[in-house]
Write an enzyme that holds these catalytic residues in place. Structure first.
Site, PDB file in Angstrom:
ATOM      1  N   ALA A   1       0.797  -1.229   0.000  1.00  0.00           N
ATOM      2  CA  ALA A   1       0.000   0.000   0.000  1.00  0.00           C
ATOM      3  C   ALA A   1       0.834   1.287   0.000  1.00  0.00           C
ATOM      4  O   ALA A   1       0.664   2.145  -0.883  1.00  0.00           O
ATOM      5  CB  ALA A   1      -0.968  -0.036   1.185  1.00  0.00           C
TER       6      ALA A   1
ATOM      7  N   ARG B   1      -5.318   0.544  -8.915  1.00  0.00           N
ATOM      8  CA  ARG B   1      -5.591  -0.469  -7.883  1.00  0.00           C
ATOM      9  C   ARG B   1      -6.554   0.163  -6.875  1.00  0.00           C
ATOM     10  O   ARG B   1      -6.230   1.171  -6.252  1.00  0.00           O
ATOM     11  CB  ARG B   1      -4.313  -0.929  -7.163  1.00  0.00           C
ATOM     12  CG  ARG B   1      -3.424  -1.796  -8.027  1.00  0.00           C
ATOM     13  CD  ARG B   1      -2.427  -2.599  -7.195  1.00  0.00           C
ATOM     14  NE  ARG B   1      -3.000  -3.827  -6.680  1.00  0.00           N
ATOM     15  CZ  ARG B   1      -2.364  -4.628  -5.805  1.00  0.00           C
ATOM     16  NH1 ARG B   1      -1.168  -4.299  -5.347  1.00  0.00           N
ATOM     17  NH2 ARG B   1      -2.924  -5.747  -5.385  1.00  0.00           N
TER      18      ARG B   1
ATOM     19  N   GLN C   1       3.668 -13.463  -2.194  1.00  0.00           N
ATOM     20  CA  GLN C   1       4.438 -12.333  -1.641  1.00  0.00           C
ATOM     21  C   GLN C   1       5.179 -12.745  -0.373  1.00  0.00           C
ATOM     22  O   GLN C   1       6.222 -12.187  -0.057  1.00  0.00           O
ATOM     23  CB  GLN C   1       3.508 -11.144  -1.325  1.00  0.00           C
ATOM     24  CG  GLN C   1       3.009 -10.394  -2.537  1.00  0.00           C
ATOM     25  CD  GLN C   1       1.662 -10.909  -2.996  1.00  0.00           C
ATOM     26  OE1 GLN C   1       1.337 -12.089  -2.817  1.00  0.00           O
ATOM     27  NE2 GLN C   1       0.863 -10.055  -3.595  1.00  0.00           N
TER      28      GLN C   1
ATOM     29  N   ASP D   1      -4.159  -2.473   3.943  1.00  0.00           N
ATOM     30  CA  ASP D   1      -4.291  -1.654   2.736  1.00  0.00           C
ATOM     31  C   ASP D   1      -5.283  -0.514   2.921  1.00  0.00           C
ATOM     32  O   ASP D   1      -5.223   0.490   2.222  1.00  0.00           O
ATOM     33  CB  ASP D   1      -4.699  -2.529   1.551  1.00  0.00           C
ATOM     34  CG  ASP D   1      -3.533  -3.409   1.145  1.00  0.00           C
ATOM     35  OD1 ASP D   1      -3.332  -4.451   1.785  1.00  0.00           O
ATOM     36  OD2 ASP D   1      -2.791  -3.017   0.225  1.00  0.00           O
TER      37      ASP D   1
ATOM     38  N   ASN E   1      -6.722  -6.264   4.083  1.00  0.00           N
ATOM     39  CA  ASN E   1      -5.336  -6.659   3.823  1.00  0.00           C
ATOM     40  C   ASN E   1      -5.378  -7.845   2.856  1.00  0.00           C
ATOM     41  O   ASN E   1      -6.441  -8.306   2.442  1.00  0.00           O
ATOM     42  CB  ASN E   1      -4.619  -7.008   5.139  1.00  0.00           C
ATOM     43  CG  ASN E   1      -3.118  -7.150   4.946  1.00  0.00           C
ATOM     44  OD1 ASN E   1      -2.482  -6.289   4.331  1.00  0.00           O
ATOM     45  ND2 ASN E   1      -2.532  -8.231   5.434  1.00  0.00           N
TER      46      ASN E   1
HETATM   47  O1  MRU Z   1      -1.297  -7.089  -3.529  1.00  0.00           O
HETATM   48  P1  MRU Z   1      -0.198  -6.504  -2.689  1.00  0.00           P
HETATM   49  O2  MRU Z   1       1.055  -7.304  -2.705  1.00  0.00           O
HETATM   50  O3  MRU Z   1       0.011  -5.044  -2.989  1.00  0.00           O
HETATM   51  O4  MRU Z   1      -0.783  -6.582  -1.203  1.00  0.00           O
HETATM   52  C1  MRU Z   1      -0.002  -6.045  -0.189  1.00  0.00           C
HETATM   53  C2  MRU Z   1      -0.591  -6.250   1.152  1.00  0.00           C
HETATM   54  O5  MRU Z   1      -1.684  -6.741   1.304  1.00  0.00           O
HETATM   55  C3  MRU Z   1       0.204  -5.708   2.310  1.00  0.00           C
HETATM   56  O6  MRU Z   1      -0.009  -6.497   3.450  1.00  0.00           O
HETATM   57  C4  MRU Z   1      -0.263  -4.294   2.590  1.00  0.00           C
HETATM   58  O7  MRU Z   1      -0.233  -3.512   1.452  1.00  0.00           O
HETATM   59  C5  MRU Z   1       0.538  -3.665   3.656  1.00  0.00           C
HETATM   60  S1  MRU Z   1       2.057  -3.067   3.024  1.00  0.00           S
HETATM   61  C6  MRU Z   1       2.950  -2.322   4.225  1.00  0.00           C
END
Ligand code: MRU
Length: 355
Positions: free
Chosen positions: A56, A96, A204, A245, A255
């Protein structure tokens, strides 16, 4: 946390100038470290959409720099410049929908662009916008450091921490959110062991969090998402610590998909479930978690991985990228302002925690 500028992972973003933003292509990690050179907002929009940059805060910062890339060709007329910035901002925000940091960062930039201080069209306006993007980057760094410090007490007496997705340095400017207290504890010589949820469909956890934690010498073990219940049931998890997020005004937190399941498990096994995020993730305009728009991504991400298909051709699938954990399953929310305890709505409205 002690300042540690030698963090051993590549930076998610390198702003070279107002005409070049280098974005770490996280799709290639952990196998290779390569940067995408972006000189146009369209390239940044593509990089956000395909998750070359993700997390995020990181996508918000990429948007802030992307918004102002190569404004050289633009007219010096303030109204026309603003039209161009607004059009870019709309497209960036649409790339997004779930992480509010993206809209927040664009809004910060557009608000500044309209301020008397920026004075669009007058000498130096481009430099001022670039400086504004840099200051958002620095503010995120500072917020992450403070989240690390603020979250430390929650790790007291809790060695075994389970995390999901990547809420580390790669997801922000530096340090991370959920991983920041872990790095802070490690810097103090405390023993921590992290269970890293692999985080299907895009891994991830396995690709990014594992890479980061290993690079920092943090003890960690990878599990597939469906092993979390087992490690909790066998008493091997003292704390679940995740990022967010978007946090709604009542404390419901969106999240990465799979987070909600962990919160339900943590509740069942009486394990604290903590969300760590900067204040830019708090969205007081959104009252409830059910109001949060959940991004749905291409089903190919579920039907295989990195071009290798695992499901039969023609198989239907569903691919929500996030889920929402209700506030009543969250033990605490850690921000740069401290630790918030339930009920969250009051503390969120007040704008600070109880440290
Ligand atoms: O789809 P992504 O990889 O962007 O999702 C990221 C997450 O869900 C993280 O946990 C969130 O953005 C927190 S980042 C500090």
């Amino acid at each position: 946390m002690q300042a540690d500028d030698s963090l051993a992972v590549p930076k998610s973003l390198l702003s070279v100038s107002a005409t070049c933003l280098k974005i770490l292509d996280q799709r290639a990690l952990p196998g290779s470290v390569r940067y995408l050179d972006c000189s146009h907002v369209d390239e940044v929009i593509d990089a956000i959409g395909c998750l070359a940059v993700r997390g995020a805060p990181a996508i918000g910062l990429a948007a802030a720099f992307g918004l102002i890339l190569n404004l050289e060709g633009q007219p010096e007329n303030a109204q026309q410049i603003m039209q161009e910035l607004n059009a870019r901002g709309d497209r960036l925000i649409a790339s997004r929908p779930t992480a509010v940091n993206l809209a927040w960062a664009v809004d910060q930039m557009l608000t500044y662009a309209q301020s008397p201080e920026c004075d669009l069209g007058s000498p130096g306006w481009r430099e001022k916008l670039y400086a504004q993007a840099q200051s958002l980057f620095e503010a995120d760094r500072e917020a992450c450091r403070k989240i690390g410090e603020a979250g430390l007490p929650l790790l007291e007496g809790r060695r075994n921490i389970l995390t999901h997705c990547n809420a580390g340095a790669l997801a922000v400017s530096e340090y991370g959110t959920a991983l920041a207290p872990i790095y802070a504890a490690k810097a103090l010589g405390r023993t921590v062991n992290v269970w890293v949820d692999e985080t299907r469909p895009l891994l991830q956890g396995a690709r990014l969090t594992a890479f980061e934690l290993m690079a920092h010498g943090v003890s960690c073990q990878l599990i597939t998402d469906n092993m979390a219940a087992h490690v909790m049931a066998s008493g091997q998890v003292d704390l679940v610590l995740v990022g967010a997020d978007r946090v709604a005004a009542n404390g419901d937190a969106a999240n990465k998909i799979g987070t909600l399941g962990l919160a339900v498990l943590a509740h069942h096994f009486k394990i604290p479930f903590v969300v760590a995020c900067p204040w830019s993730t708090i969205d007081l305009e959104t009252g409830l978690g059910t109001d949060i728009v959940i991004e749905e991504r291409n089903v190919d991400e579920v039907c295989g991985f990195q071009g290798v298909r695992s499901a039969p051709e023609g198989m239907n699938a569903f691919n929500p990228a996030f889920d929402v954990t209700p506030a009543d399953l969250i033990t605490a929310i850690v921000t740069e302002h401290g630790i918030l305890s339930p009920p969250f709505s009051e503390g969120l409205r007040a704008g600070f925690g109880d440290r």
